[in-house]
Design a protein around this motif. Structure first.
Motif, PDB file in Angstrom:
ATOM      1  N   UNK A   1      26.211  19.294 -27.020  1.00 51.19           N
ATOM      2  CA  UNK A   1      25.352  18.845 -25.929  1.00 51.19           C
ATOM      3  C   UNK A   1      26.092  18.804 -24.597  1.00 51.19           C
ATOM      4  N   UNK A   2      25.292  18.700 -23.531  1.00 53.10           N
ATOM      5  CA  UNK A   2      25.789  18.445 -22.185  1.00 53.10           C
ATOM      6  C   UNK A   2      25.582  16.963 -21.895  1.00 53.10           C
ATOM      7  N   UNK A   3      26.610  16.318 -21.384  1.00 53.51           N
ATOM      8  CA  UNK A   3      26.514  14.899 -21.068  1.00 53.51           C
ATOM      9  C   UNK A   3      25.512  14.659 -19.938  1.00 53.51           C
ATOM     10  N   UNK A   4      24.902  13.479 -19.954  1.00 51.10           N
ATOM     11  CA  UNK A   4      24.058  13.053 -18.848  1.00 51.10           C
ATOM     12  C   UNK A   4      24.556  11.703 -18.335  1.00 51.10           C
ATOM     13  N   UNK A   5      24.182  11.382 -17.108  1.00 48.92           N
ATOM     14  CA  UNK A   5      24.607  10.138 -16.466  1.00 48.92           C
ATOM     15  C   UNK A   5      23.389   9.249 -16.238  1.00 48.92           C
ATOM     16  N   UNK A   6      23.367   8.053 -16.835  1.00 55.02           N
ATOM     17  CA  UNK A   6      22.230   7.151 -16.628  1.00 55.02           C
ATOM     18  C   UNK A   6      22.261   6.540 -15.230  1.00 55.02           C
ATOM     19  N   UNK A   7      21.119   6.505 -14.588  1.00 54.42           N
ATOM     20  CA  UNK A   7      21.001   5.978 -13.226  1.00 54.42           C
ATOM     21  C   UNK A   7      19.704   5.192 -13.099  1.00 54.42           C
ATOM     22  N   UNK A   8      19.762   4.100 -12.377  1.00 49.67           N
ATOM     23  CA  UNK A   8      18.541   3.389 -12.021  1.00 49.67           C
ATOM     24  C   UNK A   8      18.246   3.626 -10.549  1.00 49.67           C
ATOM     25  N   UNK A   9      17.030   4.103 -10.257  1.00 48.26           N
ATOM     26  CA  UNK A   9      16.523   4.226  -8.907  1.00 48.26           C
ATOM     27  C   UNK A   9      15.291   3.340  -8.767  1.00 48.26           C
ATOM     28  N   UNK A  10      15.197   2.605  -7.677  1.00 45.17           N
ATOM     29  CA  UNK A  10      13.957   1.893  -7.382  1.00 45.17           C
ATOM     30  C   UNK A  10      12.843   2.920  -7.221  1.00 45.17           C
ATOM     31  N   UNK A  11      11.619   2.582  -7.625  1.00 44.93           N
ATOM     32  CA  UNK A  11      10.517   3.560  -7.595  1.00 44.93           C
ATOM     33  C   UNK A  11      10.251   4.150  -6.217  1.00 44.93           C
TER      34      UNK A  11
ATOM     35  N   UNK B   1      21.710  16.559 -23.289  1.00 42.93           N
ATOM     36  CA  UNK B   1      20.976  17.820 -23.288  1.00 42.93           C
ATOM     37  C   UNK B   1      21.584  18.772 -24.302  1.00 42.93           C
ATOM     38  N   UNK B   2      20.870  19.130 -25.358  1.00 39.27           N
ATOM     39  CA  UNK B   2      21.442  20.059 -26.344  1.00 39.27           C
ATOM     40  C   UNK B   2      21.739  21.415 -25.715  1.00 39.27           C
ATOM     41  N   UNK B   3      22.872  22.007 -26.099  1.00 38.90           N
ATOM     42  CA  UNK B   3      23.258  23.313 -25.568  1.00 38.90           C
ATOM     43  C   UNK B   3      23.710  24.212 -26.705  1.00 38.90           C
ATOM     44  N   UNK B   4      23.611  25.514 -26.466  1.00 32.24           N
ATOM     45  CA  UNK B   4      24.067  26.506 -27.437  1.00 32.24           C
ATOM     46  C   UNK B   4      25.304  27.247 -26.953  1.00 32.24           C
ATOM     47  N   UNK B   5      25.904  26.762 -25.878  1.00 30.27           N
ATOM     48  CA  UNK B   5      27.182  27.285 -25.408  1.00 30.27           C
ATOM     49  C   UNK B   5      27.920  26.162 -24.701  1.00 30.27           C
ATOM     50  N   UNK B   6      29.197  26.363 -24.432  1.00 30.48           N
ATOM     51  CA  UNK B   6      29.973  25.251 -23.917  1.00 30.48           C
ATOM     52  C   UNK B   6      29.837  25.070 -22.405  1.00 30.48           C
TER      53      UNK B   6
END
Length: 520
Positions: free
Chosen positions: A484-494, A322-327
């Motif tokens: 940017x802000x880091x993201x965490x990849x996750x798999x969820x069943x539908x 996620x792009x960010x303009x502050x830390x």
């Protein structure tokens, strides 16, 4: 990446025998788990044959353990949180809510009292008491586990001295006033203490009569067979009526395994299989060295930051971040975050005494693996477009990057920060001039005073008012170049529900999840 050590290694002090082939022993307690063998006819577990709507299958890549010295990743932490519960927990949105502690109070942000709910029980039916927490935290100080330092991090009185064996263990700032009242004494005001207590290092432990593992979480250990561990719903759990799944099954996965037959996998090795990306309490940015004669000038930093679009970098690199303009991560933004705006760069640089005859010599230090060189090259190309800037590239190993940052041997350096708890102070605190992680040379008497004042207020709105002032100073002074802000990849069943994809904590309790009902 400059991350706090308490984030990178999650520890606990019990031993889980024979779980995914990890075996350990402990000087104080040797836990033997009940092990019920699955019959020969059902030894080959097939997902479609075994798992029903009352069961959920979680995939993990790690050997699971309750050992303090082994608990060092998200898989192990998730497993632990299903079996044990602390004073507070996160709700599905990432907010702190009461757990074993039904309420808490303080008059000065230093001396706290937490009321243990009377209905809280261990899986063997015995009550959970304040003494269980006192014993657990004292026990933690004596373990060979890095996360015992978390007791010092929450400002628990005498924690460091007890850990260093310079004071007796009974000097630790925690005691049971009675079975249901836990008193926590801190060495300095910490108004956001409840936010810090959801950390996995602070979970309680219990000794069974036969040294069996006993939990107090929503689930209890049932059995292990090969690569499967089965947890059963804990009927003694104080909130069991709101726990939907009767069984949670953890399956160890191979790196190449398809995860789409499972219900939940955090950080799938094959990231293309992730169908959700949760925000994390981590940001990626570049730091300026305020001891550098040019970079100490706000005009120079403003010019450099204004030439970079984090949005363009994230899109060009095809990142899920996620792009960010502050830390600060987005969930901590206190005011509307302005979009990138063009600035008269040449005028700012010239105002700072920089010209074509006397250009700004700028060395950019970054780690030479992964996505870092590509991002650094985009930043350097943007800065090189100005005739007033001469950019020098300095790619180094990750170890060298940390060394150079610690020594202050840089001009502009790739950096990052992860929080241990979901509150702006987790980021703002390292801006204090005396904070050990402040390696940029940034010093502001105003920021120091605002940080210190924020510790004394009892009202959250007053504290947020101080935070807004700090945030305004950081933006005005362009202390960082945020990316940017880091993201965490996750798999969820539908058909799995009960989660909020905006939750930034990285914590997903099995007890909160359920299957969507069939509307047909």
């Amino acid at each position: 990446m400059v991350f706090k050590s308490t984030k990178s290694a999650v520890r606990f002090s019990l031993i889980l025998m024979s779980v995914f082939n990890l075996v350990g022993c402990d000087e104080i307690a040797h836990y033997q788990l009940k092990k019920t063998m699955i019959s020969k006819e059902s030894s080959h577990i097939e997902t479609e044959q075994v798992f029903t709507t009352n069961q959920m299958l979680r995939g993990v890549y790690s050997d699971l353990t309750l050992s303090m010295s082994e608990l060092d990743n998200d898989d192990k932490a998730a497993f632990l949180r299903d079996l044990l519960e602390g004073l507070v927990i996160y709700d599905e949105h990432g907010n702190i809510v009461p757990a074993v502690a039904e309420s808490w109070q303080t008059k000065d942000n230093k001396l706290w009292q937490f009321k243990i709910r009377p209905e809280a029980k261990w899986s063997n039916g015995e009550p959970v008491t304040a003494r269980d927490f006192v014993h657990s935290w004292k026990f933690l100080t004596q373990q060979n586990a890095p996360l015992k330092q978390y007791l010092r991090f929450i400002n628990l009185m005498n924690a460091q001295a007890v850990i260093d064996n310079k004071m007796p263990i009974d000097s630790l700032g925690v005691r049971a006033l009675d079975a249901h009242t836990l008193e926590i004494q801190l060495d300095k005001p910490t108004p956001y203490l409840p936010n810090m207590l959801a950390h996995i290092a602070l979970l309680p432990m219990k000794y069974g009569k036969r040294k069996e593992f006993v939990g107090n979480g929503a689930y209890r250990f049932e059995e292990q067979q090969g690569k499967f561990i089965i947890l059963e719903k804990n009927s003694e759990y104080w909130n069991s009526e709101n726990v939907q799944f009767d069984q949670i099954v953890y399956q160890k996965l191979s790196d190449s395994q398809d995860v789409t037959d499972l219900d939940l996998v955090i950080n799938p090795i094959q990231q293309a299989q992730a169908n959700q990306h949760f925000p994390q309490l981590c940001t990626y940015f570049y730091e300026f060295n305020f001891n550098d004669p040019n970079l100490s000038q706000s005009a120079v930093r403003t010019a450099l930051v204004s030439m970079i679009s984090s949005q363009n970098i994230v899109q060009s690199e095809n990142l899920t971040m996620l792009p960010v303009n502050e830390f600060l991560p987005r969930n901590m933004w206190l005011d509307d975050n302005p979009t990138w705006q063009a600035t008269l760069v040449e005028q700012l640089l010239q105002k700072a005494g920089i010209s074509e005859n006397k250009p700004l010599q700028l060395k950019v230090t970054y780690d030479n693996t992964g996505i870092h060189p590509s991002i650094a090259n985009r930043i350097m190309r943007a800065w090189s477009q100005s005739d007033l800037i001469r950019v020098i590239s300095e790619p180094v190993s990750w170890e060298k990057l940390q060394e150079k940052r610690q020594k202050g041997d840089f001009q502009v350096i790739r950096s990052g920060w992860c929080a241990d708890y979901n509150e702006p102070s987790a980021f703002f605190q390292f801006l204090h001039s005396m904070h050990p992680d402040n390696k940029t040379g940034f010093k502001s008497d105003e920021v120091d005073q605002l940080l210190e004042k924020s510790l004394l207020v009892k009202n959250e709105s007053e504290r947020l008012a101080f935070y807004r002032q700090i945030e305004s100073i950081i933006k005005r002074e362009r202390v960082f170049l945020p990316i940017f802000q880091y993201t965490q990849p996750i798999f969820f069943a539908p058909d799995i529900d009960g989660f909020d994809k905006r939750n930034p904590t990285g914590v997903i309790y099995s007890k909160d999840l359920h299957r969507k009902t069939n509307s047909n």
